[in-house]
Design a protein around this motif. Structure first.
Motif, PDB file in Angstrom:
ATOM      1  N   GLN A 260      -1.816   5.451   1.635  1.00  0.00           N
ATOM      2  CA  GLN A 260      -2.794   4.349   1.698  1.00  0.00           C
ATOM      3  C   GLN A 260      -2.428   3.215   0.743  1.00  0.00           C
ATOM      4  O   GLN A 260      -3.219   2.821  -0.129  1.00  0.00           O
ATOM      5  CB  GLN A 260      -4.201   4.876   1.422  1.00  0.00           C
ATOM      6  CG  GLN A 260      -4.665   5.767   2.561  1.00  0.00           C
ATOM      7  CD  GLN A 260      -5.988   6.421   2.307  1.00  0.00           C
ATOM      8  OE1 GLN A 260      -6.270   6.858   1.201  1.00  0.00           O
ATOM      9  NE2 GLN A 260      -6.803   6.499   3.340  1.00  0.00           N
ATOM     10  N   ILE A 261      -1.197   2.757   0.889  1.00  0.00           N
ATOM     11  CA  ILE A 261      -0.702   1.632   0.092  1.00  0.00           C
ATOM     12  C   ILE A 261      -0.171   0.577   1.065  1.00  0.00           C
ATOM     13  O   ILE A 261       0.118   0.904   2.230  1.00  0.00           O
ATOM     14  CB  ILE A 261       0.437   2.068  -0.874  1.00  0.00           C
ATOM     15  CG1 ILE A 261       1.558   2.789  -0.090  1.00  0.00           C
ATOM     16  CG2 ILE A 261      -0.089   2.964  -1.983  1.00  0.00           C
ATOM     17  CD1 ILE A 261       2.791   3.115  -0.907  1.00  0.00           C
ATOM     18  N   PRO A 262      -0.047  -0.674   0.641  1.00  0.00           N
ATOM     19  CA  PRO A 262       0.504  -1.697   1.538  1.00  0.00           C
ATOM     20  C   PRO A 262       1.955  -1.349   1.928  1.00  0.00           C
ATOM     21  O   PRO A 262       2.689  -0.757   1.126  1.00  0.00           O
ATOM     22  CB  PRO A 262       0.474  -2.977   0.701  1.00  0.00           C
ATOM     23  CG  PRO A 262      -0.461  -2.698  -0.414  1.00  0.00           C
ATOM     24  CD  PRO A 262      -0.427  -1.229  -0.657  1.00  0.00           C
ATOM     25  N   LEU A 263       2.322  -1.731   3.139  1.00  0.00           N
ATOM     26  CA  LEU A 263       3.664  -1.411   3.652  1.00  0.00           C
ATOM     27  C   LEU A 263       4.759  -1.968   2.732  1.00  0.00           C
ATOM     28  O   LEU A 263       5.801  -1.349   2.524  1.00  0.00           O
ATOM     29  CB  LEU A 263       3.813  -1.962   5.076  1.00  0.00           C
ATOM     30  CG  LEU A 263       5.099  -1.647   5.827  1.00  0.00           C
ATOM     31  CD1 LEU A 263       5.327  -0.143   5.918  1.00  0.00           C
ATOM     32  CD2 LEU A 263       5.075  -2.261   7.218  1.00  0.00           C
ATOM     33  N   ALA A 264       4.487  -3.140   2.163  1.00  0.00           N
ATOM     34  CA  ALA A 264       5.495  -3.780   1.298  1.00  0.00           C
ATOM     35  C   ALA A 264       5.792  -2.932   0.051  1.00  0.00           C
ATOM     36  O   ALA A 264       6.898  -2.988  -0.489  1.00  0.00           O
ATOM     37  CB  ALA A 264       5.000  -5.161   0.879  1.00  0.00           C
ATOM     38  N   ASP A 265       4.794  -2.131  -0.359  1.00  0.00           N
ATOM     39  CA  ASP A 265       4.989  -1.303  -1.568  1.00  0.00           C
ATOM     40  C   ASP A 265       5.502   0.098  -1.242  1.00  0.00           C
ATOM     41  O   ASP A 265       5.615   0.941  -2.136  1.00  0.00           O
ATOM     42  CB  ASP A 265       3.660  -1.153  -2.327  1.00  0.00           C
ATOM     43  CG  ASP A 265       3.127  -2.509  -2.744  1.00  0.00           C
ATOM     44  OD1 ASP A 265       3.948  -3.438  -2.855  1.00  0.00           O
ATOM     45  OD2 ASP A 265       1.901  -2.636  -2.930  1.00  0.00           O
ATOM     46  N   SER A 266       5.770   0.348   0.034  1.00  0.00           N
ATOM     47  CA  SER A 266       6.134   1.707   0.445  1.00  0.00           C
ATOM     48  C   SER A 266       7.563   2.043   0.025  1.00  0.00           C
ATOM     49  O   SER A 266       8.521   1.414   0.471  1.00  0.00           O
ATOM     50  CB  SER A 266       6.000   1.823   1.965  1.00  0.00           C
ATOM     51  OG  SER A 266       6.259   3.127   2.369  1.00  0.00           O
ATOM     52  N   ARG A 267       7.704   3.017  -0.870  1.00  0.00           N
ATOM     53  CA  ARG A 267       9.035   3.448  -1.346  1.00  0.00           C
ATOM     54  C   ARG A 267       9.127   4.977  -1.290  1.00  0.00           C
ATOM     55  O   ARG A 267       9.086   5.649  -2.331  1.00  0.00           O
ATOM     56  CB  ARG A 267       9.261   3.001  -2.798  1.00  0.00           C
ATOM     57  CG  ARG A 267       9.158   1.517  -3.047  1.00  0.00           C
ATOM     58  CD  ARG A 267      10.492   0.777  -2.755  1.00  0.00           C
ATOM     59  NE  ARG A 267      10.363  -0.618  -3.106  1.00  0.00           N
ATOM     60  CZ  ARG A 267       9.798  -1.537  -2.325  1.00  0.00           C
ATOM     61  NH1 ARG A 267       9.309  -1.193  -1.141  1.00  0.00           N
ATOM     62  NH2 ARG A 267       9.714  -2.795  -2.721  1.00  0.00           N
TER      63      ARG A 267
END
Lengths: 564, 102
Positions: B34-41
């Motif tokens: 449940q985090i923004p896609l841009a922060d997905s690591r």
């Protein structure tokens, strides 16, 4: 690519829906038979004693009246003499077939045709029966085995028997499905990136495309192999019918050569011969299979040239423990019981063919894999159904603007082949339980009920499809979902009322999984349909509210309503 | 009975393997965490290695349970079922996948 995928997928998709749905039901065809014929609800039995049970039962039979009336004038040569009366035809062949799921046994007699037009041909008038292997009692003919004699043939022949039209249509559909799978993968380039993608919260067009891609890609090996192996099974029918037409003389000559090579007499000697114990032959066959590390039960047994000195018995192993359909046939001389020949080792081509055929026909005893097959089949049905929905959703607003009826027709056909088909199948089970067991022609009434429910589902879907022409949902989807709920629950209750076999009994107190499984599947079907109907109510309300809101705005566009 | 245990284990391994493979993708990692896609690591390499290993072990367990011809079919169909189950879990209850990667 897109054009091929869309239009072939649409036109033949209706056929493929039938293949996938009824193919899924066919995985449990014998269990559906048990449900539909309550007097056969007992445990599966191995092949009974031929000498004590089968032979006395088969000797009581007479040639089938309809087969005699239809085929005897065609096979008999009047120039050679009078036609032999039906009850005086000589017995030429006995056979019996059973699988690990059959409490009852399929058996039959082939009667020879004296003074035949073509004595070289296999001239037979038949009598096929279902026997209780515990007693040898013949079960009445007019009980339709709904699973194995209606749903199963439906998936490869559509029950269109005229000139085998159904088999040809299904073959074409399977071929085009292979093309649709290839074109689909090429069109949908992000196969792996979107492997797990399903967004039901998006609008219907996007959500249905997600599900179409997901079920198409994830189950691709299943879809490919079942379409392909279906074609392999009917290869001689579709691609090489020349063996029974142009090359027929060569075919017959090959039969004679093969008989000479194996030592199995091609023709009767015309001299009476005794019959030694077939049970002893069965024991010997089992001993030989065990020696090859393939211990097993008999699946198919056939006696050729009955009562003749050249008579022989062929015994084949049941394929319950492996995928490949390997009969490992052993052939015995009927008069002495000596082994005439054993099937030779298989060639690599034959091995591949038997594996592919067995993969599709699933004679193996593996319940988990059978259920996984049902899952694969239903995923195929979902893939095609979501393809229909995507087709309609993509076009209905355009059609609404242009006044075209195209989306309306496709949507009605989609309803008919999704919910309508389920209603027809379940409706048939309901009628099976409502009609008295001893009703004359009960099977015909059941078949009529099946077609009637299916036909009415199309009429209902089309009559209710007017909103599609306005770019809205067809309420027939929701209404037929409720129809499935009512019919499924009715079938379970009627089974209880007419046989006393309720779920508590069939699961816990007197466990009988074939009937419990069908009842549980019907309950699951009711639950899924009810859930879908409630979802559709919510979605329709959402669209209705949205469309009312848009109507109040000055510049209303029908396409906006469709996309809401 | 041992066959049922093996098949259950194979099914679970297949499900877990598919879940790890799904989590190795940015979009599904973001969905589950449940985090923004841009922060997905996501730890992509680890998850992929674990995912493929679990699927391979699932095949081995199938081979222990059944003869190879049947085991191969069971395994392929388990992959199909697991992939669909993971896709539906991601669509409806993405938080469920936190169980296998908290």
């Amino acid at each position: 690519m897109t054009w091929v995928h869309t239009w072939f997928g649409l036109v033949l998709g209706f056929v493929l829906m039938v293949c996938f749905f009824f193919g899924s039901l066919s995985v449990f065809d014998r269990e559906i038979d048990r449900w539909a014929i309550p007097e056969t609800r007992f445990d599966a039995q191995p092949m009974p004693s031929f000498d004590k049970v089968l032979l006395p039962a088969l000797q009581q039979l007479e040639p089938d009246e309809v087969d005699y009336a239809t085929n005897m004038p065609r096979l008999h040569d009047p120039a050679k003499g009078e036609m032999t009366p039906r009850t005086e035809l000589p017995v030429d062949e006995y056979w019996a077939y059973v699988t690990h799921r059959d409490p009852v046994l399929a058996a039959g007699v082939g009667y020879g045709v004296p003074l035949a037009k073509n004595p070289e041909d296999h001239n037979h008038i038949h009598k096929n029966v279902t026997l209780d292997p515990r007693t040898g009692a013949v079960l009445p003919d007019d009980k339709l085995k709904i699973g194995s004699h209606w749903f199963y043939p439906m998936h490869y022949s559509l029950q269109l028997k005229w000139k085998n039209l159904g088999i040809w249509i299904v073959g074409l559909a399977a071929l085009m499905m292979l093309a649709a799978l290839v074109t689909g993968v090429i069109m949908h380039r992000k196969v792996f990136r979107e492997f797990f993608t399903f967004r039901p919260w998006k609008r219907t067009q996007r959500a249905s495309l997600d599900l179409h891609n997901l079920t198409g890609v994830v189950a691709l090996p299943f879809h490919f192999f079942f379409a392909f192996t279906g074609l392999v099974i009917f290869a001689s029918f579709y691609f090489l019918p020349v063996t029974s037409t142009l090359l027929d003389p060569l075919h017959k000559q090959h039969e004679i050569h093969e008989a000479a090579a194996t030592g199995l007499p091609h023709d009767a000697a015309g001299v009476p011969g005794p019959m030694s114990s077939v049970d002893a032959m069965v024991e010997e066959a089992k001993r030989r299979w065990a020696a090859r590390d393939m211990a097993g039960e008999v699946g198919f047994l056939v006696m050729h040239h009955v009562g003749d000195a050249n008579s022989y018995v062929s015994i084949y192993r049941a394929g319950s423990d492996r995928v490949a359909l390997v009969g490992e046939g052993i052939h015995f001389k009927t008069s002495t019981g000596e082994v005439l020949s054993e099937d030779p080792p298989r060639t690599p081509v034959s091995e591949v063919n038997e594996f592919l055929t067995g993969l599709h026909l699933q004679h193996f005893e593996h319940w988990f894999l059978r259920w996984l097959y049902v899952l694969g089949g239903l995923l195929g049905a979902v893939c095609i159904a979501t393809g229909f929905i995507f087709f309609v959703e993509k076009r209905k607003s355009q059609h609404a603007k242009s006044g075209s009826n195209g989306s309306r027709v496709v949507d009605s056909l989609a309803v008919t082949t999704v919910t309508g088909m389920v209603m027809a199948a379940v409706g048939m089970l309901v009628v099976n339980r409502i009609l008295p067991a001893d009703l004359l022609g009960k099977a015909d009434w059941e078949k009529a009920a099946f077609w009637t429910v299916w036909g009415l589902s199309f009429v209902h879907a089309y009559v209710r499809s007017a909103p599609v022409a306005l770019g809205l949902f067809n309420p027939a989807w929701r209404e037929q979902c409720w129809g499935v709920v009512v019919l499924s629950i009715s079938a379970v209750l009627l089974n209880w009322a007419t046989t006393g076999d309720h779920l508590i009994k069939t699961i816990f107190t007197d466990t009988y999984w074939p009937v419990a499984g069908v009842d549980l599947s019907l309950m699951a079907c009711a639950m899924v349909s009810g859930w879908a109907a409630l979802k559709l109510v919510r979605r329709e309300r959402g669209v209705g509210a949205q469309s009312r809101k848009i109507e109040k705005q000055p510049k209303t566009d029908t396409s906006e309503v469709a996309h809401a | 009975m041992p066959e049922a245990i093996y098949l259950t284990a194979a099914a679970l391994l297949s499900l877990v393997g598919m879940s790890w493979l799904a989590l190795s993708m940015d979009v599904h990692w973001a969905q589950v965490k449940q985090i923004p896609l841009a922060d997905s690591r996501p730890p992509r390499a680890t998850l992929k290695a674990l995912g493929y290993a679990a699927l391979f072990v699932s095949l081995l367990v199938c081979l222990v349970a059944d003869r190879p011809s049947i085991a191969a079919l069971v395994w392929i169909m388990l992959l199909v079922g697991s992939a669909v189950a993971v896709a539906f879990a991601l669509a409806n209850r993405p938080g469920l996948l936190k169980v296998i990667w908290p």
